[in-house]
Design a protein around this motif. Structure first.
Motif, mmCIF file in Angstrom:
data_model
loop_
_atom_site.group_PDB
_atom_site.id
_atom_site.type_symbol
_atom_site.label_atom_id
_atom_site.label_comp_id
_atom_site.label_asym_id
_atom_site.label_seq_id
_atom_site.Cartn_x
_atom_site.Cartn_y
_atom_site.Cartn_z
ATOM 1 N N LEU A 82 0.818 -1.210 0.000
ATOM 2 C CA LEU A 82 0.000 0.000 0.000
ATOM 3 C C LEU A 82 0.854 1.264 0.000
ATOM 4 N N LEU A 83 0.242 2.349 -0.453
ATOM 5 C CA LEU A 83 0.912 3.652 -0.552
ATOM 6 C C LEU A 83 0.165 4.677 0.298
ATOM 7 N N GLY A 84 0.658 5.887 0.335
ATOM 8 C CA GLY A 84 -0.030 6.976 1.030
ATOM 9 C C GLY A 84 -0.061 6.781 2.537
ATOM 10 N N TYR B 5 0.249 -3.892 3.806
ATOM 11 C CA TYR B 5 -0.154 -4.671 2.639
ATOM 12 C C TYR B 5 -1.665 -4.884 2.678
ATOM 13 N N SER B 6 -2.224 -5.199 1.525
ATOM 14 C CA SER B 6 -3.655 -5.447 1.408
ATOM 15 C C SER B 6 -3.870 -6.745 0.637
ATOM 16 N N TYR B 7 -4.835 -7.541 1.096
ATOM 17 C CA TYR B 7 -5.191 -8.773 0.396
ATOM 18 C C TYR B 7 -6.713 -8.819 0.307
#
Length: 86
Positions: free
Chosen positions: A46-48, A54-56
């Motif tokens: 992820l950013l920002g 992390y994303s799942y």
């Protein structure tokens, strides 16, 4: 095969998980045990505001958001519901 990662939930992630349907709770458990505990890098970085996490995908709108302690091999589940404004 390398050792699995330990999975820990934040208070918010526990609250999120309690609101999931039994079917989604089961899917969450399966993803944590069969995918992320084996390779936590499967998720999208992820950013920002959430940089470093992390994303799942759990469902079309719900995501598992997590961070890693690489030294101790621990996955911290931060959220387990939508990130599109509860």
């Amino acid at each position: 095969m390398s050792a699995r990662w330990e999975v820990r939930f934040t208070k918010q992630a526990k609250k999120d998980a309690q609101t999931l349907s039994p079917k989604l709770k089961s899917k969450l458990r399966d993803i944590l045990l069969e995918v992320l505990s084996r390779n936590p890098y499967e998720g999208k970085k992820l950013l920002g505001d959430l940089a470093g996490s992390y994303s799942y995908r759990l469902t079309y709108k719900d995501r598992i958001v997590y961070s890693l302690n690489e030294e101790r091999r621990i996955i911290y589940i931060e959220r387990s519901r939508t990130h599109y404004g509860d």
